[in-house]
Structure formats: C-alpha cells, structure tokens
Design a protein around this motif. Structure first.
Motif, mmCIF file in Angstrom:
data_model
loop_
_atom_site.group_PDB
_atom_site.id
_atom_site.type_symbol
_atom_site.label_atom_id
_atom_site.label_comp_id
_atom_site.label_asym_id
_atom_site.label_seq_id
_atom_site.Cartn_x
_atom_site.Cartn_y
_atom_site.Cartn_z
ATOM 1 N N LEU A 27 0.824 -1.204 0.000
ATOM 2 C CA LEU A 27 0.000 0.000 0.000
ATOM 3 C C LEU A 27 0.862 1.260 0.000
ATOM 4 C CD1 LEU A 27 -2.789 1.316 0.166
ATOM 5 C CD2 LEU A 27 -2.652 1.114 2.663
ATOM 6 N N LEU A 28 1.867 1.288 0.869
ATOM 7 C CA LEU A 28 2.743 2.463 0.956
ATOM 8 C C LEU A 28 3.523 2.674 -0.343
ATOM 9 C CD1 LEU A 28 4.123 2.041 4.588
ATOM 10 C CD2 LEU A 28 2.459 3.723 3.788
ATOM 11 N N VAL A 31 1.206 3.869 -3.242
ATOM 12 C CA VAL A 31 0.915 5.309 -3.219
ATOM 13 C C VAL A 31 2.072 6.086 -3.832
ATOM 14 C CG1 VAL A 31 0.587 7.303 -1.711
ATOM 15 C CG2 VAL A 31 -0.647 5.174 -1.255
ATOM 16 N N LEU A 34 2.203 5.607 -7.627
ATOM 17 C CA LEU A 34 1.242 6.449 -8.350
ATOM 18 C C LEU A 34 1.740 7.888 -8.442
ATOM 19 C CD1 LEU A 34 -2.145 5.114 -6.913
ATOM 20 C CD2 LEU A 34 -1.245 4.799 -9.225
ATOM 21 N N LEU A 35 2.356 8.374 -7.368
ATOM 22 C CA LEU A 35 2.933 9.723 -7.413
ATOM 23 C C LEU A 35 4.040 9.806 -8.444
ATOM 24 C CD1 LEU A 35 3.044 10.611 -3.601
ATOM 25 C CD2 LEU A 35 1.520 11.571 -5.343
#
Length: 294
Positions: A27-28, A31, A34-35
C-alpha cells in the motif's frame, strides 16, 4: 521462539504476519508509485524511488522477524565475500522454494542495497503487490513457449529487451539485482521434463542475466553467487518455514569479478554468447557439486 506451538497455529500466525506485512508495504509503495507516475519531475521521482526502497527494507525486516519468531533454525553459512552496501551488485542464485526470497532478503538486508527481483509477468496483475513491484522498478519477465516463438518470431528476445529497459533505471541509485537464473523453482519432475544435466538444479537461462550485466556492467562491482539448500526440508521448505519446521539452512556465498567474459552483446556477438553460456554452465556445475557433496 514460538516453535514449541502446534504447526497449525504457527501457520495461521506466520501467514497472517506475511499478509499484513506485504499488504502494508504494498500500500505504501503503491501510493508512492502512483505519485511517480503522476509527477513528471526527475528529482521528485528520484526521492520517491528512495522512499520505495526504504519501505522495501521494512518488508525484508518483517519477513526476517517472522522467520526467527516461528522457526529455530541452524544456519550453516560459507561466506568469502566483502560486500559494499553502497554499490551495485548482481546476485545469482539457485531457486528451490518461495522461502528463497525470505532467506536472501534476510542474509543481505544489511549488507547490500535493497534487492530488485526478476519477476514473472503474471505478478504484475496481483492486487497491490504488482503495483508495488512496478513502483520499485522490478523487471517483469514473460517467458514464451517454443510454439509461441515459432508462431510469432517477433517475440524472440522481447524479455531480454524488457530486462535491459528495467536495469537502465538502476543507474542512479545503488541497487542489488537478484536473478533466479533457472527461471523456475526446482523440482525433480521439472529436471526430468527439461532434461537438465544437473542433479539438483535446472538449466540456467543466460539471456536476461547477460543483458542486465551488459546494461550495468561497468556499475556492477561484482557478481554475488549464492547457493541455497534446505537439507532437512527439501520437500516443502516454504510450508515448513510457515509451520515452524524449518530446521537447517545451508548457504554458500562467493564473489565473481565482472570481466569481459560476462560483459558483451549477447544478442549480436555469437562468440561472446557461446563464452557466456560456457561460463554460466561452469558456475552451475560448481553449484551442483556443492549440493551433491553437502
């Protein structure tokens, strides 16, 4: 520490720990991945890549903690290396089990940069995990059958091109590239099916390895050759690790200098290709001998 508990309890505990660790890390990293995709600024992407690597290190530590909590393992390590945590390294290893990933991460997490694995293309589509691996710039390899290559010759060499493009991203940050050169986990049935000349190994696949070394050959300080064995748990080492039954691990680690023998154009230089195949076959013969004499 917890190995006195019944196996089914340890299985629930260890699987839960692995799932939670992997889900949080994925999850981390997802994120940040995606950035990276949305922010077209090289400096910011560089910082995000480093952030992904730090989170990946946490995943390695979580797996190492699970291994030690659940199992009482006797390690037999034969190590003649002097590794640089801030350099570039290619790690080649035989592939016995999914447990190999946990063990290699444990062995090298404080000795080498965060590892990047050559992965099968199918893992790209696993929820969260695939995005996290993409965010870590791991190479996804698609293996084509002989029939597919005969039907569509344009596919020949495509996985090697993928390896080249992925490894080119490792130029700016010290990286450990881990390649299970056999391309699949060893089983006696696979050895017979593939007509492997080795007793304990599958035949290594040299193309992706050669291409990675060609791309980063001058940056790779050395090749780290690892041989793993589970002498008391050969049948199901991963299952035994999760149930607290993993008792003994054997590891041999050696350094191989990167020279002109390993650095060249595998696709176009036929003499180099033959020499590289001979060199890798010699490395695998030595591995097989180690596993045969242990």
């Amino acid at each position: 520490m917890l190995s006195f508990l019944p196996g089914f309890i340890l299985m629930v505990f260890s699987v839960s720990m692995v799932i939670l660790n992997t889900a949080l890390v994925s999850l981390l990293i997802g994120v940040m991945a995606l950035l990276k995709l949305l922010v077209p600024v090289a400096a910011i992407r560089h910082v995000l890549t480093r952030g992904c690597n730090y989170v990946m290190y946490g995943w390695l530590c979580g797996n190492a903690l699970m291994l030690r909590l659940v199992n009482r393992v006797e390690w037999e390590v034969h190590d003649s290396t002097n590794l640089n945590r801030h350099g570039w390294h290619m790690v080649i290893c035989n592939h016995q089990s999914w447990a190999d990933i946990v063990l290699i991460g444990d062995i090298f997490r404080n000795r080498l940069p965060v590892p990047k694995f050559f992965l099968k293309q199918d893992l790209l589509y696993v929820p969260f995990v695939g995005l996290a691996c993409w965010g870590l710039d791991m190479p996804f390899m698609r293996r084509y059958t002989r029939q597919q290559l005969l039907k569509n010759p344009a596919l020949r060499g495509k996985d090697v091109t993928t390896a080249r493009e992925a490894c080119a991203k490792f130029r700016t940050i010290p990286t450990t590239v881990i390649n299970f050169v056999e391309g699949s986990r060893f089983t006696p049935a696979k050895r017979e099916e593939t007509k492997s000349p080795y007793q304990h190994l599958l035949t290594p696949k040299p193309a992706g390895l050669a291409m990675a070394i060609n791309v980063l050959g001058e940056q790779f300080e050395k090749i780290v050759n690892v041989t793993l064995a589970y002498p008391d748990n050969e049948a199901r080492p991963f299952h035994d690790m999760l149930t607290g039954r993993l008792t003994r691990i054997q590891v041999w680690i050696e350094e191989i200098p990167v020279t002109e023998v390993q650095r060249g154009d595998y696709m176009k230089d036929k003499p180099f290709k033959r020499g590289f195949q001979q060199w890798l076959s010699g490395v695998w013969e030595k591995k097989d001998q180690l596993l045969n004499e242990r």
